[in-house]
Design an enzyme around this catalytic site. Structure first.
Site, PDB file in Angstrom:
ATOM      1  N   GLN A  12      40.748  21.194  28.477  1.00  0.00           N
ATOM      2  CA  GLN A  12      41.887  20.752  29.300  1.00  0.00           C
ATOM      3  C   GLN A  12      43.198  21.340  28.758  1.00  0.00           C
ATOM      4  O   GLN A  12      43.182  22.434  28.244  1.00  0.00           O
ATOM      5  CB  GLN A  12      41.968  19.218  29.395  1.00  0.00           C
ATOM      6  CG  GLN A  12      40.851  18.592  30.218  1.00  0.00           C
ATOM      7  CD  GLN A  12      39.535  18.531  29.503  1.00  0.00           C
ATOM      8  OE1 GLN A  12      39.429  17.963  28.429  1.00  0.00           O
ATOM      9  NE2 GLN A  12      38.506  19.120  30.067  1.00  0.00           N
ATOM     10  N   LEU A  29      48.756  38.306  31.940  1.00  0.00           N
ATOM     11  CA  LEU A  29      49.987  39.033  32.254  1.00  0.00           C
ATOM     12  C   LEU A  29      49.705  40.091  33.329  1.00  0.00           C
ATOM     13  O   LEU A  29      50.551  40.378  34.175  1.00  0.00           O
ATOM     14  CB  LEU A  29      50.545  39.690  30.983  1.00  0.00           C
ATOM     15  CG  LEU A  29      51.909  40.357  31.139  1.00  0.00           C
ATOM     16  CD1 LEU A  29      53.003  39.322  31.452  1.00  0.00           C
ATOM     17  CD2 LEU A  29      52.298  41.145  29.887  1.00  0.00           C
ATOM     18  N   ALA A  82      35.288  20.417  31.418  1.00  0.00           N
ATOM     19  CA  ALA A  82      35.785  21.736  31.045  1.00  0.00           C
ATOM     20  C   ALA A  82      34.923  22.837  31.648  1.00  0.00           C
ATOM     21  O   ALA A  82      33.732  22.657  31.896  1.00  0.00           O
ATOM     22  CB  ALA A  82      35.774  21.864  29.513  1.00  0.00           C
ATOM     23  N   GLY A  83      35.543  23.984  31.835  1.00  0.00           N
ATOM     24  CA  GLY A  83      34.821  25.190  32.244  1.00  0.00           C
ATOM     25  C   GLY A  83      35.505  26.349  31.544  1.00  0.00           C
ATOM     26  O   GLY A  83      36.627  26.691  31.891  1.00  0.00           O
ATOM     27  N   HIS A  84      34.882  26.882  30.507  1.00  0.00           N
ATOM     28  CA  HIS A  84      35.500  27.941  29.708  1.00  0.00           C
ATOM     29  C   HIS A  84      34.752  29.256  29.940  1.00  0.00           C
ATOM     30  O   HIS A  84      33.549  29.333  29.684  1.00  0.00           O
ATOM     31  CB  HIS A  84      35.474  27.574  28.215  1.00  0.00           C
ATOM     32  CG  HIS A  84      36.325  26.382  27.888  1.00  0.00           C
ATOM     33  ND1 HIS A  84      36.502  25.908  26.622  1.00  0.00           N
ATOM     34  CD2 HIS A  84      37.088  25.582  28.679  1.00  0.00           C
ATOM     35  CE1 HIS A  84      37.318  24.855  26.644  1.00  0.00           C
ATOM     36  NE2 HIS A  84      37.677  24.641  27.888  1.00  0.00           N
ATOM     37  N   THR A 126      34.330  24.725  37.006  1.00  0.00           N
ATOM     38  CA  THR A 126      33.444  23.560  36.996  1.00  0.00           C
ATOM     39  C   THR A 126      33.168  23.044  38.404  1.00  0.00           C
ATOM     40  O   THR A 126      32.033  22.770  38.765  1.00  0.00           O
ATOM     41  CB  THR A 126      34.073  22.448  36.122  1.00  0.00           C
ATOM     42  OG1 THR A 126      34.174  22.957  34.799  1.00  0.00           O
ATOM     43  CG2 THR A 126      33.229  21.193  36.104  1.00  0.00           C
ATOM     44  N   ASP A 154      42.649  25.623  32.006  1.00  0.00           N
ATOM     45  CA  ASP A 154      42.270  26.926  32.564  1.00  0.00           C
ATOM     46  C   ASP A 154      43.227  28.041  32.170  1.00  0.00           C
ATOM     47  O   ASP A 154      43.443  28.992  32.930  1.00  0.00           O
ATOM     48  CB  ASP A 154      42.149  26.850  34.101  1.00  0.00           C
ATOM     49  CG  ASP A 154      41.169  25.787  34.540  1.00  0.00           C
ATOM     50  OD1 ASP A 154      40.162  25.590  33.831  1.00  0.00           O
ATOM     51  OD2 ASP A 154      41.401  25.145  35.581  1.00  0.00           O
ATOM     52  N   LYS A 200      41.198  29.522  27.439  1.00  0.00           N
ATOM     53  CA  LYS A 200      40.784  29.071  26.098  1.00  0.00           C
ATOM     54  C   LYS A 200      39.441  29.681  25.697  1.00  0.00           C
ATOM     55  O   LYS A 200      39.213  29.984  24.532  1.00  0.00           O
ATOM     56  CB  LYS A 200      40.710  27.535  26.053  1.00  0.00           C
ATOM     57  CG  LYS A 200      42.067  26.876  26.311  1.00  0.00           C
ATOM     58  CD  LYS A 200      41.971  25.364  26.360  1.00  0.00           C
ATOM     59  CE  LYS A 200      41.200  24.854  27.552  1.00  0.00           C
ATOM     60  NZ  LYS A 200      41.849  25.111  28.851  1.00  0.00           N
ATOM     61  N   GLY A 201      38.548  29.847  26.687  1.00  0.00           N
ATOM     62  CA  GLY A 201      37.232  30.440  26.400  1.00  0.00           C
ATOM     63  C   GLY A 201      37.402  31.855  25.876  1.00  0.00           C
ATOM     64  O   GLY A 201      36.832  32.233  24.856  1.00  0.00           O
TER      65      GLY A 201
END
Ligand code: GDP
Ligand code: IMO
Ligand code: MG
Length: 430
Positions: free
Chosen positions: A224, A332, A39-41, A300, A13, A16-17
């Site tokens: 992940q 950030l 995964a959940g992107h 997810t 998390d 990455k998406g």
């Protein structure tokens, strides 16, 4: 030609998406190489549309990009259909999605065993996503798995499902006191599901190899994160695959010499979902502050993510085990409005300072963070588009993260949108 691996540097998390989407327009291929619908992107397109992808590479949202679900992924056919259907409904072109014939399938008995075994473990549970990921990978290694190519031959599929169920039903019935499953029904269901995606099955190893030969650009989208890797993570509180850079070669069929760069995705603080040690975890109002400000709720499972300060020991470790050359430092903006921002620079383990990961898992469980306090900033940075626009203290924070992580920060996320990114170095240009 460039083949860039994009890796989560913490416990998943990291964003990455969003990072995949940022580079999507400049690559020809996006490849998922491990994991599955654990995964959940999240991708937020420039027009504000938000997508959550679980199994299909995030490159599907960029027109013209070819997408591959590689041999290292575990695929739940029902989830694949639902995800494809959801994208179709939103007018996303899914015609260039290819599926490796060698990827393994998540069958209903994998999901059932994942759920009951977690319940059985009680307090000692891993806190899995309950999607059947671990049991499917167990069968792959035990040579009991069912692969995508088996969908092309109903009699082989039936034989394999029957052989697997012989054992699985005993486990479900005798150990977990549950009902057994019916092989015939499972086979009929998956064959029906396969009708909708059979045409996508291909030799993706060959396709990707040819793409490399033609000098095309490939992005390997990890799911992940490094600390969830079954070899390099906080075992046993890990997933059952290799999200780290080595896994990208194995799970896509591209040789390691094809990989030209490794980009780590690093959150400006740390989060974790599920059980397991987490040295910088904050169980006070600051943890709550990060959760709320960062919207730290699982894509997810909807579980609240555990939150803590930035851990440079982990980042350094991720740099090393993945060969990370560049970082995309995300979120950030979430750290704005803090008087001081602590960074964990080392651990105290039973009275001894450790600048690197302790040798044993027990050592990691006993690790307490040694913090350095960085001065905070109060400005809203979500509109900054260059490093020099950031407040001096935010710049100092990024510089310190870079120094401690031992890889350069090439991009900085200041919001969920594609354009809410400060590009410091162009990683695709080398
Ligand atoms: P992934 O699994 O690594 O793709 O990450 P997730 O999508 O599960 O979680 C990351 C969350 O942070 C998503 O809601 C993103 O939209 C969001 N996000 C990504 N980068 C940034 C950023 O720089 N700032 C903020 N505020 N949100 C971000
Ligand atoms: P993305 O790709 C965060 C965690 C689970 C659990 C452990 C094992 O969105 O970063 P599993 O179902 O894989 O057997 O669960 O791994 N986990 C994730 N945590 N992000 C993910 O994916 C995750 N995928 C699995 O919470 O602790
Ligand atoms: Mg996620």
């Amino acid at each position: 030609m460039s083949v860039m691996v994009l890796i989560g540097a913490q416990w998943g998390d990291e964003g990455k998406g969003k990072a995949t989407d940022l580079y999507g327009e400049r690559v020809n291929w996006v490849v998922r190489y491990q994991g599955g619908n654990n995964a959940g992107h999240t991708v937020v397109l420039p027009d504000g549309q938000k997508f959550a992808l679980h199994l299909i590479p995030s490159g599907i949202l960029t027109p013209g990009v070819s997408n591959v679900i590689g041999n290292g992924v575990v695929i739940d056919p029902g989830v694949l259909l639902t995800e494809l259907g959801g994208l179709d409904e939103r007018n996303v072109d899914t015609s260039r999605l290819f599926i490796s014939a060698d990827a393994h399938l998540i069958m209903p008995y994998h999901v059932a065993i994942d759920k009951v075994s977690e319940r059985y473990l009680g307090k000692a549970k891993i806190g899995t996503t309950g999607r059947g990921i671990g049991p499917a990978y167990q069968d792959k290694v035990a040579r009991l798995g069912v692969r995508v190519q088996d969908l092309l031959d109903p009699s082989i599929l039936a034989q394999k499902v029957e052989a697997a169920l012989d054992i699985k039903n005993q486990i479900l019935v005798k150990i977990y006191n549950r009902k057994g499953l019916d092989a015939g029904r499972i086979v009929d269901t998956v064959l029906e599901q396969a009708e909708a995606f059979k045409h996508r099955i291909s030799d993706t190893r060959l396709e990707l190899g040819e793409a490399v030969r033609r000098g095309e650009h490939i992005l390997l989208e990890g799911s992940q994160g490094t600390l969830l890797d079954v070899d390099h993570g906080t075992y046993p509180y890990v997933t059952s695959s290799n999200p780290t850079a080595g896994g990208a070669a194995v799970g896509s069929g591209l040789g390691p010499t094809s990989i030209t760069s490794v980009l780590g995705i690093l959150k400006a603080y740390t989060t974790r979902v599920g059980s397991g040690p987490f040295p910088t975890e904050l169980e006070d109002q600051w943890g709550e502050y990060l959760r709320k400000t960062g919207g730290e709720i699982g894509v997810t499972t909807g579980r609240l993510r555990r939150c803590g300060w930035f851990d440079a020991v982990i980042a350094r470790y991720a740099t090393r085990v993945n060969g990370i050359t560049d970082y995309f430092l995300t979120k950030l903006d979430v750290l704005s409005s803090l008087e001081t921002v602590p960074i964990c620079v080392a651990y105290d383990v039973d009275g001894q300072r450790h600048d690197e990961m302790p040798l044993t898992q027990t050592g990691f469980h006993h690790a307490t963070p040694i913090y350095e306090e960085m001065p905070g900033w109060f400005e809203d940075i979500s509109h900054c588009r260059s490093f020099s626009e950031l407040p001096a203290n935010a710049q100092a924070y990024v510089n310190r993260v870079e120094e401690l992580s031992q890889a350069r920060v090439s991009a900085i996320g200041v919001g969920p949108g594609r354009d809410q990114t400060i590009v410091v170095h162009d990683v695709l240009a080398g």
